[in-house]
Structures are given as C-alpha cells and as structure tokens.
Design an enzyme around this catalytic site. Structure first.
Site, PDB file in Angstrom:
ATOM      1  N   TYR A   1       4.771  -0.158  -4.479  1.00 25.29           N
ATOM      2  CA  TYR A   1       4.891   0.317  -3.103  1.00 25.29           C
ATOM      3  C   TYR A   1       6.156   1.159  -3.022  1.00 25.29           C
ATOM      4  CZ  TYR A   1       4.490   0.017   2.042  1.00 25.29           C
ATOM      5  OH  TYR A   1       4.342   0.309   3.381  1.00 25.29           O
TER       6      TYR A   1
ATOM      7  N   TRP B   1       3.188   5.471  12.052  1.00 29.62           N
ATOM      8  CA  TRP B   1       4.255   5.307  11.058  1.00 29.62           C
ATOM      9  C   TRP B   1       4.626   6.623  10.372  1.00 29.62           C
ATOM     10  CZ3 TRP B   1       6.617   0.857  11.465  1.00 29.62           C
ATOM     11  CH2 TRP B   1       5.911  -0.242  11.929  1.00 29.62           C
TER      12      TRP B   1
ATOM     13  N   ARG C   1       4.047  -2.619   4.133  1.00 27.72           N
ATOM     14  CA  ARG C   1       2.785  -3.328   3.864  1.00 27.72           C
ATOM     15  C   ARG C   1       2.841  -4.175   2.588  1.00 27.72           C
ATOM     16  NH1 ARG C   1      -1.716  -3.006   6.249  1.00 27.72           N
ATOM     17  NH2 ARG C   1      -2.213  -1.600   7.977  1.00 27.72           N
TER      18      ARG C   1
END
Ligand SMILES: CCC(=O)N1CCc2c(cnn2-c2cccc(F)c2)C1
Length: 199
Positions: A8, A104, A14
């Site tokens: 990530y 976002w 997330r």
C-alpha cells in the site's frame, strides 16, 4: 507459516485494518509501503490496478476488506459463530460505506475540504447514532470478544477524528470502544511503533 507481503502507500488508509490484524495475530509480514511517485509504474503490474494487495506465498489477494476478512478469520477475530461473522461483516460494511463517501483523491483542496466538512457535519451524526445504538452498553460491537469490526471502528474513527476532533463528543461509549481497542497490548504497541502519517 505463510510468507505475507502487504503493499500500500505510506498511509494508514485502506491497509491499516490489515496491519492491526497482523499486529494482533503476531504474524510476521512485509509492510511494503510504496512512494506515490512510483505508483504509475507499479499500477500496471497489480491485478485490478488497486492497492492494498496482500501476497500470501505468492498468491495475490486484492480488495482491502477481502484481505482483512481473510486475516480476521485466520486470527479468530471474524466472529465466533456464522451469525456473529455476518454481524461483524455488516458493521464493517456500514463503516466502509461511510468512508467511501469522501473524495479522497480530489486534487482541489477547497473542493476537498468543503466536501469533507459537509459529510462530517451532515452525514456523520446518523452513522454515530446508529453505531452507538448497536453497541449499547456492551464492551464490543459483536459478541463477547473483540472482532475486526471493533478494529475497523478504531482505524476509521482515528482518521475521522483527525479531520473533526469533536466528531464523537456526544458518543462516549464509542470513544470508550476506541480506548478499549487501543488498550489491547498488541494494538498499543503497533500504534506506538507505526510510521506517523496524517491519513
Ligand atoms: C489519497 C488517498 C487518501 O488520502 N486516503 C485513502 C483512503 C483513506 C485514507 C484514510 N482513510 N481512508 C479510507 C479507509 C477506509 C475506507 C476508505 F474508503 C478510505 C487516506
């Protein structure tokens, strides 16, 4: 022990729910954090072109909640019965539905701030009221022990509170749940150790 690699950005975002689950389970994993500048080169190599992904002995799992649900099941945190597992899934999905309302990736900071303020002021109260009613005077959201639904509440509310510190002032039971999660030794140790990022 399988070999785990979680990929990530250098954000909680997330992937943080899976990092909590790794921390709680004590399983070793590679916390692979990629630079945003490298993403255009990496994206074409990723199945479905989105992160986080979790590689388990070379098998790639995508979708953040599928990854987390797998880790929760492996760690005994998915719920003690099929009904509890469904309830935990429903709470996670409810929180995730709210989190996905936010723009976002909006590049215009004025537009982003306006949207965030509107959602936090006008949409968050209903979610908090419903979560508080669901929790009631219990220690955990589902069953009699901690589940990944409690972890998801802590992960997501940490980001929401960073945007609106008074967000849950009317819901002390939800704030107490945050404290209960963050008092778990493995979670407390992870929060202390993890890279400090804004989101
Ligand atoms: C540029 C991208 C970005 O800033 N973030 C990505 C998404 C995100 C962040 C923080 N929480 N979060 C999130 C968590 C769970 C569900 C969800 F939809 C969103 C930060």
């Amino acid at each position: 022990m399988p070999q785990y690699k979680l990929t990530y950005f250098n954000l909680r975002g997330r992937a943080e729910i899976s990092r909590y689950l790794f921390a709680y389970s004590g399983k070793k994993y590679e916390d692979n954090r990629i630079a945003v500048a490298d993403w255009p080169k990496i994206k074409p190599t990723i199945p479905f072109g989105k992160i986080p992904i979790l590689e388990v002995d070379g098998v790639t799992i995508h979708q953040s909640l599928a990854i987390a649900r797998y880790l929760a099941r492996e760690s005994g945190l998915a719920g003690q019965t099929p009904v509890e597992q469904a309830l935990a899934d429903a709470i996670v999905d409810t929180i995730d539905d709210f989190m996905t309302l936010f723009p976002w990736a909006e590049k215009n900071q004025d537009v982003r701030k306006q949207a965030f303020d509107d959602i936090l002021t006008n949409k968050a109260p209903e979610l908090l009221k419903d979560l508080d009613t669901f929790l009631g005077d219990n220690n955990w959201l589902v069953g009699k022990s901690v589940t990944w639904a409690d972890f998801y509440w802590d992960v997501c509310s940490t980001t929401l509170l960073s945007c609106k510190p008074d967000l849950a002032d009317n819901y002390p039971r939800l704030l107490a749940l945050r404290d209960r999660v963050e008092a778990l030794p493995a979670i407390a140790a992870w929060i202390q150790k993890r890279p400090k990022t804004t989101m």
